[in-house]
Design an enzyme around this catalytic site. Structure first.
Site, PDB file in Angstrom:
ATOM      1  N   LYS A 163     -32.464  23.895  -4.958  1.00 22.11           N
ATOM      2  CA  LYS A 163     -32.068  25.195  -5.502  1.00 22.11           C
ATOM      3  C   LYS A 163     -31.840  25.096  -7.018  1.00 22.11           C
ATOM      4  O   LYS A 163     -31.758  23.997  -7.568  1.00 22.11           O
ATOM      5  CB  LYS A 163     -30.800  25.661  -4.761  1.00 22.11           C
ATOM      6  CG  LYS A 163     -31.033  25.937  -3.256  1.00 22.11           C
ATOM      7  CD  LYS A 163     -29.751  26.405  -2.592  1.00 22.11           C
ATOM      8  CE  LYS A 163     -29.982  26.739  -1.118  1.00 22.11           C
ATOM      9  NZ  LYS A 163     -28.717  27.214  -0.477  1.00 22.11           N
ATOM     10  N   TYR A 188     -34.519  35.400   1.916  1.00 17.17           N
ATOM     11  CA  TYR A 188     -33.235  35.375   2.628  1.00 17.17           C
ATOM     12  C   TYR A 188     -32.988  36.665   3.421  1.00 17.17           C
ATOM     13  O   TYR A 188     -31.831  37.000   3.699  1.00 17.17           O
ATOM     14  CB  TYR A 188     -32.086  35.127   1.652  1.00 17.17           C
ATOM     15  CG  TYR A 188     -31.900  33.660   1.298  1.00 17.17           C
ATOM     16  CD1 TYR A 188     -31.543  32.720   2.277  1.00 17.17           C
ATOM     17  CD2 TYR A 188     -32.049  33.203   0.000  1.00 17.17           C
ATOM     18  CE1 TYR A 188     -31.351  31.380   1.967  1.00 17.17           C
ATOM     19  CE2 TYR A 188     -31.860  31.853  -0.329  1.00 17.17           C
ATOM     20  CZ  TYR A 188     -31.509  30.957   0.669  1.00 17.17           C
ATOM     21  OH  TYR A 188     -31.309  29.624   0.354  1.00 17.17           O
ATOM     22  N   PHE A 192     -22.463  37.794   1.243  1.00 17.34           N
ATOM     23  CA  PHE A 192     -22.898  36.945   0.130  1.00 17.34           C
ATOM     24  C   PHE A 192     -24.364  37.176  -0.273  1.00 17.34           C
ATOM     25  O   PHE A 192     -24.875  36.509  -1.172  1.00 17.34           O
ATOM     26  CB  PHE A 192     -22.662  35.457   0.465  1.00 17.34           C
ATOM     27  CG  PHE A 192     -23.319  34.966   1.739  1.00 17.34           C
ATOM     28  CD1 PHE A 192     -24.665  34.607   1.761  1.00 17.34           C
ATOM     29  CD2 PHE A 192     -22.580  34.846   2.918  1.00 17.34           C
ATOM     30  CE1 PHE A 192     -25.272  34.156   2.931  1.00 17.34           C
ATOM     31  CE2 PHE A 192     -23.184  34.396   4.095  1.00 17.34           C
ATOM     32  CZ  PHE A 192     -24.531  34.051   4.099  1.00 17.34           C
ATOM     33  N   ARG A 194     -31.607  18.764   8.044  1.00 15.20           N
ATOM     34  CA  ARG A 194     -30.299  19.433   8.112  1.00 15.20           C
ATOM     35  C   ARG A 194     -29.174  18.398   8.071  1.00 15.20           C
ATOM     36  O   ARG A 194     -28.144  18.621   7.449  1.00 15.20           O
ATOM     37  CB  ARG A 194     -30.180  20.272   9.389  1.00 15.20           C
ATOM     38  CG  ARG A 194     -31.217  21.390   9.530  1.00 15.20           C
ATOM     39  CD  ARG A 194     -30.919  22.625   8.740  1.00 15.20           C
ATOM     40  NE  ARG A 194     -29.651  23.244   9.035  1.00 15.20           N
ATOM     41  CZ  ARG A 194     -29.248  24.389   8.466  1.00 15.20           C
ATOM     42  NH1 ARG A 194     -30.026  25.026   7.582  1.00 15.20           N
ATOM     43  NH2 ARG A 194     -28.085  24.905   8.740  1.00 15.20           N
ATOM     44  N   THR A 207     -23.098  23.540   5.095  1.00  9.08           N
ATOM     45  CA  THR A 207     -23.327  24.561   4.061  1.00  9.08           C
ATOM     46  C   THR A 207     -22.324  24.440   2.921  1.00  9.08           C
ATOM     47  O   THR A 207     -22.689  24.489   1.747  1.00  9.08           O
ATOM     48  CB  THR A 207     -23.213  25.974   4.698  1.00  9.08           C
ATOM     49  OG1 THR A 207     -24.094  26.036   5.829  1.00  9.08           O
ATOM     50  CG2 THR A 207     -23.576  27.050   3.695  1.00  9.08           C
ATOM     51  N   ASN A 238     -25.157  25.127  -3.330  1.00  9.02           N
ATOM     52  CA  ASN A 238     -25.071  23.902  -2.531  1.00  9.02           C
ATOM     53  C   ASN A 238     -26.352  23.059  -2.601  1.00  9.02           C
ATOM     54  O   ASN A 238     -26.635  22.257  -1.733  1.00  9.02           O
ATOM     55  CB  ASN A 238     -24.675  24.235  -1.086  1.00  9.02           C
ATOM     56  CG  ASN A 238     -25.647  25.215  -0.451  1.00  9.02           C
ATOM     57  OD1 ASN A 238     -26.661  25.564  -1.037  1.00  9.02           O
ATOM     58  ND2 ASN A 238     -25.342  25.642   0.760  1.00  9.02           N
ATOM     59  N   HIS A 278     -31.830  23.626   0.351  1.00  8.57           N
ATOM     60  CA  HIS A 278     -32.065  24.453   1.536  1.00  8.57           C
ATOM     61  C   HIS A 278     -32.976  23.689   2.476  1.00  8.57           C
ATOM     62  O   HIS A 278     -33.905  23.014   2.027  1.00  8.57           O
ATOM     63  CB  HIS A 278     -32.766  25.765   1.147  1.00  8.57           C
ATOM     64  CG  HIS A 278     -33.320  26.512   2.325  1.00  8.57           C
ATOM     65  ND1 HIS A 278     -32.581  27.416   3.050  1.00  8.57           N
ATOM     66  CD2 HIS A 278     -34.535  26.435   2.941  1.00  8.57           C
ATOM     67  CE1 HIS A 278     -33.318  27.879   4.049  1.00  8.57           C
ATOM     68  NE2 HIS A 278     -34.511  27.296   4.009  1.00  8.57           N
ATOM     69  N   GLU A 295     -40.967  30.038   6.610  1.00 10.48           N
ATOM     70  CA  GLU A 295     -40.610  29.653   5.241  1.00 10.48           C
ATOM     71  C   GLU A 295     -41.722  28.840   4.570  1.00 10.48           C
ATOM     72  O   GLU A 295     -41.941  28.965   3.372  1.00 10.48           O
ATOM     73  CB  GLU A 295     -39.284  28.878   5.261  1.00 10.48           C
ATOM     74  CG  GLU A 295     -38.118  29.766   5.647  1.00 10.48           C
ATOM     75  CD  GLU A 295     -36.795  29.029   5.834  1.00 10.48           C
ATOM     76  OE1 GLU A 295     -35.802  29.688   6.167  1.00 10.48           O
ATOM     77  OE2 GLU A 295     -36.752  27.793   5.643  1.00 10.48           O
TER      78      GLU A 295
HETATM   79  P1  IDP Z   1     -27.509  26.986   5.379  1.00 12.79           P
HETATM   80  O1  IDP Z   1     -28.220  26.981   4.031  1.00 12.79           O
HETATM   81  O2  IDP Z   1     -26.629  25.792   5.545  1.00 12.79           O
HETATM   82  O3  IDP Z   1     -28.458  27.198   6.535  1.00 12.79           O
HETATM   83  P2  IDP Z   1     -26.709  29.769   5.730  1.00 12.79           P
HETATM   84  O4  IDP Z   1     -25.523  30.218   6.493  1.00 12.79           O
HETATM   85  O5  IDP Z   1     -28.071  29.993   6.336  1.00 12.79           O
HETATM   86  O6  IDP Z   1     -26.499  28.223   5.352  1.00 12.79           O
HETATM   87  O7  IDP Z   1     -26.659  30.498   4.315  1.00 12.79           O
HETATM   88  C1  IDP Z   1     -27.747  30.465   3.429  1.00 12.79           C
HETATM   89  C2  IDP Z   1     -27.235  30.170   2.051  1.00 12.79           C
HETATM   90  O8  IDP Z   1     -26.377  31.232   1.636  1.00 12.79           O
HETATM   91  C3  IDP Z   1     -26.358  28.916   1.934  1.00 12.79           C
HETATM   92  O9  IDP Z   1     -27.098  27.728   1.813  1.00 12.79           O
HETATM   93  C4  IDP Z   1     -25.552  29.221   0.692  1.00 12.79           C
HETATM   94  O10 IDP Z   1     -26.302  29.022  -0.499  1.00 12.79           O
HETATM   95  C5  IDP Z   1     -25.301  30.716   0.859  1.00 12.79           C
HETATM   96  N1  IDP Z   1     -24.036  30.986   1.579  1.00 12.79           N
HETATM   97  C6  IDP Z   1     -23.786  30.855   2.900  1.00 12.79           C
HETATM   98  N2  IDP Z   1     -22.519  31.206   3.210  1.00 12.79           N
HETATM   99  C7  IDP Z   1     -21.961  31.566   2.051  1.00 12.79           C
HETATM  100  C8  IDP Z   1     -20.645  32.034   1.709  1.00 12.79           C
HETATM  101  O11 IDP Z   1     -19.748  32.176   2.556  1.00 12.79           O
HETATM  102  N3  IDP Z   1     -20.418  32.302   0.376  1.00 12.79           N
HETATM  103  C9  IDP Z   1     -21.389  32.159  -0.581  1.00 12.79           C
HETATM  104  N4  IDP Z   1     -22.622  31.736  -0.295  1.00 12.79           N
HETATM  105  C10 IDP Z   1     -22.910  31.439   0.996  1.00 12.79           C
HETATM  106 MG    MG Z   2     -29.665  28.840   7.020  1.00 11.00          MG
END
Ligand code: IDP
Ligand code: MG
Length: 140
Positions: free
Chosen positions: A9, A49, A57, A85, A91, A112, A115, A126
């Site tokens: 990212k 997304y 978010f 993963r 996350t 984070n 992805h 994707e």
């Molecule tokens: P993942 O990337 O671990 O699969 P997801 O729940 O699919 O997590 O969320 C996609 C992306 O959205 C996350 O990687 C992160 O960048 C962002 N995200 C998820 N939850 C939050 C949150 O509670 N606050 C801010 N950003 C979030």
């Molecule tokens: Mg996800």
């Protein structure tokens, strides 16, 4: 063999972490099948997304993902989806296990760093978001 879509990212690209992150995947036996550096528009980030469009978010996430270039790649290996993963970690970097990419490099729950697709279905979707059949065949 399975294929999955990984993104480094914008926060990872910005901090010059491309090489380190790819090394971690390679050291874990995953093979880079195809790779590109691109900057998504807000609209493209919203499309990528789309499954999160009702989440609180979503707007901030899609602003961030379109804020600078990212690296998208297709990784291949045994159980690649689950493996990626695990290597990425939870996350929220605060909750990610020691040694995972998000624990090592993640800034916060949004920024984070990486992805990885969460299922076979999303991996296929994707991968084709970023890579055409022509590009995938050409990279072999
Ligand atoms: P993942 O990337 O671990 O699969 P997801 O729940 O699919 O997590 O969320 C996609 C992306 O959205 C996350 O990687 C992160 O960048 C962002 N995200 C998820 N939850 C939050 C949150 O509670 N606050 C801010 N950003 C979030
Ligand atoms: Mg996800």
């Amino acid at each position: 063999m399975e294929r999955t879509l990984v993104m480094i990212k914008p926060d990872g690209v910005e901090r010059n972490l491309i090489g380190k992150i790819i090394s971690i995947f390679e050291e874990n036996g995953l093979k880079v099948i195809a790779l590109k550096k691109v900057r998504l528009s807000k609209k493209q980030a919203q499309a990528f997304y789309a499954v999160h469009k009702n989440k609180p978010f979503y707007d901030s996430l899609t602003d961030y993902i379109s804020s600078g270039p990212l690296v998208a790649m297709v990784l291949e290996g045994e159980m690649a989806i689950q493996k990626v993963r695990e290597i990425m970690g939870a996350t929220d970097p605060k909750e990610a296990k020691e040694g995972t990419i998000r624990k090592l490099f993640g800034l916060d729950k949004e920024k984070n760093t990486v992805h990885g697709s969460d299922s076979l279905e999303s991996a296929q979707k994707e991968i084709s978001f970023f890579f055409s059949e022509f590009e995938l065949i050409s990279a072999e």
